[in-house]
Every structure is written in C-alpha cells, then in structure tokens.
Design a protein around this motif. Sequence first.
Motif, PDB file in Angstrom:
ATOM      1  N   UNK A  35       0.827  -1.205   0.000  1.00 54.66           N
ATOM      2  CA  UNK A  35       0.000   0.000   0.000  1.00 54.66           C
ATOM      3  C   UNK A  35       0.864   1.259   0.000  1.00 54.66           C
ATOM      4  N   UNK A  36       1.988   1.195   0.684  1.00 49.56           N
ATOM      5  CA  UNK A  36       2.908   2.336   0.708  1.00 49.56           C
ATOM      6  C   UNK A  36       3.416   2.644  -0.697  1.00 49.56           C
ATOM      7  N   UNK A  37       3.639   1.608  -1.488  1.00 45.92           N
ATOM      8  CA  UNK A  37       4.074   1.806  -2.873  1.00 45.92           C
ATOM      9  C   UNK A  37       2.939   2.306  -3.749  1.00 45.92           C
ATOM     10  N   UNK A  38       1.730   1.797  -3.507  1.00 50.12           N
ATOM     11  CA  UNK A  38       0.590   2.165  -4.344  1.00 50.12           C
ATOM     12  C   UNK A  38       0.086   3.577  -4.050  1.00 50.12           C
ATOM     13  N   UNK A  39       0.266   4.026  -2.804  1.00 51.41           N
ATOM     14  CA  UNK A  39      -0.195   5.360  -2.394  1.00 51.41           C
ATOM     15  C   UNK A  39       0.971   6.125  -1.767  1.00 51.41           C
ATOM     16  N   UNK A  40       1.944   6.534  -2.570  1.00 49.28           N
ATOM     17  CA  UNK A  40       3.186   7.110  -2.031  1.00 49.28           C
ATOM     18  C   UNK A  40       2.998   8.416  -1.259  1.00 49.28           C
ATOM     19  N   UNK A  41       1.917   9.139  -1.501  1.00 49.60           N
ATOM     20  CA  UNK A  41       1.705  10.408  -0.795  1.00 49.60           C
ATOM     21  C   UNK A  41       0.897  10.236   0.491  1.00 49.60           C
ATOM     22  N   UNK A  42       0.533   9.005   0.797  1.00 46.05           N
ATOM     23  CA  UNK A  42      -0.273   8.731   1.984  1.00 46.05           C
ATOM     24  C   UNK A  42       0.577   8.009   3.027  1.00 46.05           C
ATOM     25  N   UNK A  43       0.653   8.510   4.265  1.00 48.72           N
ATOM     26  CA  UNK A  43       1.415   7.796   5.295  1.00 48.72           C
ATOM     27  C   UNK A  43       0.789   6.429   5.592  1.00 48.72           C
ATOM     28  N   UNK A  44       1.542   5.376   5.384  1.00 48.94           N
ATOM     29  CA  UNK A  44       1.079   4.007   5.639  1.00 48.94           C
ATOM     30  C   UNK A  44       2.086   3.331   6.554  1.00 48.94           C
ATOM     31  N   UNK A  45       1.619   2.788   7.667  1.00 43.94           N
ATOM     32  CA  UNK A  45       2.512   2.132   8.621  1.00 43.94           C
ATOM     33  C   UNK A  45       1.897   0.829   9.112  1.00 43.94           C
ATOM     34  N   UNK A  46       2.749  -0.156   9.325  1.00 51.12           N
ATOM     35  CA  UNK A  46       2.323  -1.390   9.986  1.00 51.12           C
ATOM     36  C   UNK A  46       2.538  -1.238  11.480  1.00 51.12           C
ATOM     37  N   UNK A  47       1.554  -1.644  12.260  1.00 55.47           N
ATOM     38  CA  UNK A  47       1.682  -1.644  13.720  1.00 55.47           C
ATOM     39  C   UNK A  47       1.402  -3.055  14.220  1.00 55.47           C
ATOM     40  N   UNK A  48       2.358  -3.627  14.912  1.00 55.29           N
ATOM     41  CA  UNK A  48       2.202  -4.963  15.464  1.00 55.29           C
ATOM     42  C   UNK A  48       1.774  -4.932  16.918  1.00 55.29           C
ATOM     43  N   UNK A  49       1.612  -6.097  17.472  1.00 52.73           N
ATOM     44  CA  UNK A  49       1.241  -6.244  18.874  1.00 52.73           C
ATOM     45  C   UNK A  49       2.185  -7.231  19.547  1.00 52.73           C
ATOM     46  N   UNK A  50       2.236  -7.165  20.863  1.00 52.80           N
ATOM     47  CA  UNK A  50       2.942  -8.175  21.633  1.00 52.80           C
ATOM     48  C   UNK A  50       2.121  -9.464  21.630  1.00 52.80           C
ATOM     49  N   UNK A  51       2.762 -10.629  21.789  1.00 55.01           N
ATOM     50  CA  UNK A  51       1.992 -11.880  21.871  1.00 55.01           C
ATOM     51  C   UNK A  51       0.940 -11.790  22.963  1.00 55.01           C
ATOM     52  N   UNK A  52      -0.247 -12.324  22.684  1.00 53.39           N
ATOM     53  CA  UNK A  52      -1.350 -12.221  23.633  1.00 53.39           C
ATOM     54  C   UNK A  52      -1.112 -13.101  24.867  1.00 53.39           C
ATOM     55  N   UNK A  53      -0.349 -14.206  24.700  1.00 53.94           N
ATOM     56  CA  UNK A  53      -0.100 -15.124  25.812  1.00 53.94           C
ATOM     57  C   UNK A  53       1.324 -14.968  26.357  1.00 53.94           C
ATOM     58  N   UNK A  54       1.445 -15.191  27.657  1.00 56.65           N
ATOM     59  CA  UNK A  54       2.754 -15.301  28.303  1.00 56.65           C
ATOM     60  C   UNK A  54       2.930 -16.750  28.742  1.00 56.65           C
ATOM     61  N   UNK A  55       4.126 -17.274  28.575  1.00 55.70           N
ATOM     62  CA  UNK A  55       4.408 -18.658  28.936  1.00 55.70           C
ATOM     63  C   UNK A  55       5.222 -18.660  30.213  1.00 55.70           C
TER      64      UNK A  55
END
Length: 265
Positions: free
Chosen positions: A244-264
């Motif tokens: 999407x960042x390549x397709x819409x170069x003038x639009x800020x596009x970022x991936x945001x991840x999360x921490x694993x939902x479980x703790x071992x």
Amino acid sequence: MKITVQDLIHHLTAHVELRENTVDQLISGSMEQLVTGVIVTFMPSQHVIEQAIHQGANLIIAHEPPFYNHHSHTEWLTEDPVYQTKRSLIEKAGIAIYRCHDSIHQIQPDGITEGLIQALGWSSYVVQRKPEADIISFDDHMTVQRIAEHIKRTLGVEYVRIAGSLEMTCKRAAVLVGFRGNGNLTIPLLHNETLDLIIAGEGFEWETPEYIRDAVQQGKQKALIMMGHAESEAAGMKLLAARLDQAFPRLPVHFVGEQPVYKVL
C-alpha cells in the motif's frame, strides 16, 4: 490528491470477487471519509487504535475484527464496559476500520501466506502453491528443531509448540497460516503430498496434534509445529502495508504490530 476510504477499499478488492457472506467490511467510519493516514495491522487492539491516534491516522486496515467474534456482531456486547470503552475511543477519534480478511486470502498467491514465506526467507524453497498451503522442500539437514528455532528467530516470537521428534529430519513440509491447522486440511496434505512436517498457525488440539501423536507411536516420521494464529498471519499484513505504501506514495502508511497475547510461565 485526496484519497477516500472507498479508494483504499477499491484497491484492496479490485482483483477479487468477494463471496456473498464475506467478513470483509467497513466496521466503523464512512466510505467518503478522507484518509489522513493508514495503519495496517493483524488485530485492531486497543493498543493499535491508540497508536493510530498518536500517528494521526484515521484508517485502520485489519485482518481480524475489533470486537471479539468472526462476523463482527456486537449486539451481545452493548452493555460490556470493555466494548463500550473501545467503541467510544474509535468514534471520538473518527477512525474508520476496514477488515481485510477474505480478499487478501483470495489473491494469488495468498497474500498472508506469501508474507509469512517471505518473512521466513523460504521463497526459494516453495515447490507448490495450493489454495490452503505452500509446499516447502528443505535441504537434507533441516531438523524440526532447526526449523522451529529459525521461525522463532526470524519472526521474533518467544515460543512455538511442537508435536513429534525435535531431531527428525524434514525434507517436505506444508505451511498453513491462521486457523488452517485442522485435520481436514492437514491430514490429507500429509498423505497426498508425502510430507514430513506441518507448520501451521493454529487448529483444534484434538485433530492434527493427536494424529501426529498416533503416527509417531506407530513409528512414522511425522511432526507438527504450531506457531500461533497472529504469529503466522502478521507478516502477511506487514507485506500488505509495504504494498500500500508503494501504491499510495503520498499517503502515510505504517504497519503496527502487537505483543503476543499469551505469556508462557
């Protein structure tokens, strides 16, 4: 150039025909809304929404729904305080949330599987692409343990779950993302594709894991690595963010991840 939510959705669905009961839908916001920035994510969690607000993005493209069920039904949650707080935050911030689930799985090759394969550095190992899985051919020195350690290291995950021998050498494996680790998919693959190993996101624990346990007890060389649902699919959404960042170069596009939902422990 002004870009609307509708423009982004059209781009995501232009080359697929969504089925009638698709779960891909605009969950909040409007089609006419002008987009100030895009956050792409696996799960639109409270943390991800807060990050979108912090970054000034008003469109979240997520693989999974924000409200705890596959079809995004909320009637049963109306009095729940967690739902109310999250819904209020989304509405006050004016954030549109679009669920991109079926369409990214329908493109060829499957966008989520492709993201995982690329993240693992296994593109050159792919010998066959099936709708539900990529078939991988490893060299002669890949054991279950080495493969599991590679998955953990490259994806930055703390643990995977394994059934079968860690020392077993694997020449052929199938990679199945998300909730494709159930027996109706994995067991025919093991037999028909002459596989040593299944690498999956998740599935019912009484199906594939028990099949592997019985196979090992019978002296057959079979193994299973369960990565976790999010751990198997987040890379696909990260790849989507890059596209999407390549397709819409003038639009800020970022991936945001999360921490694993479980703790071992």
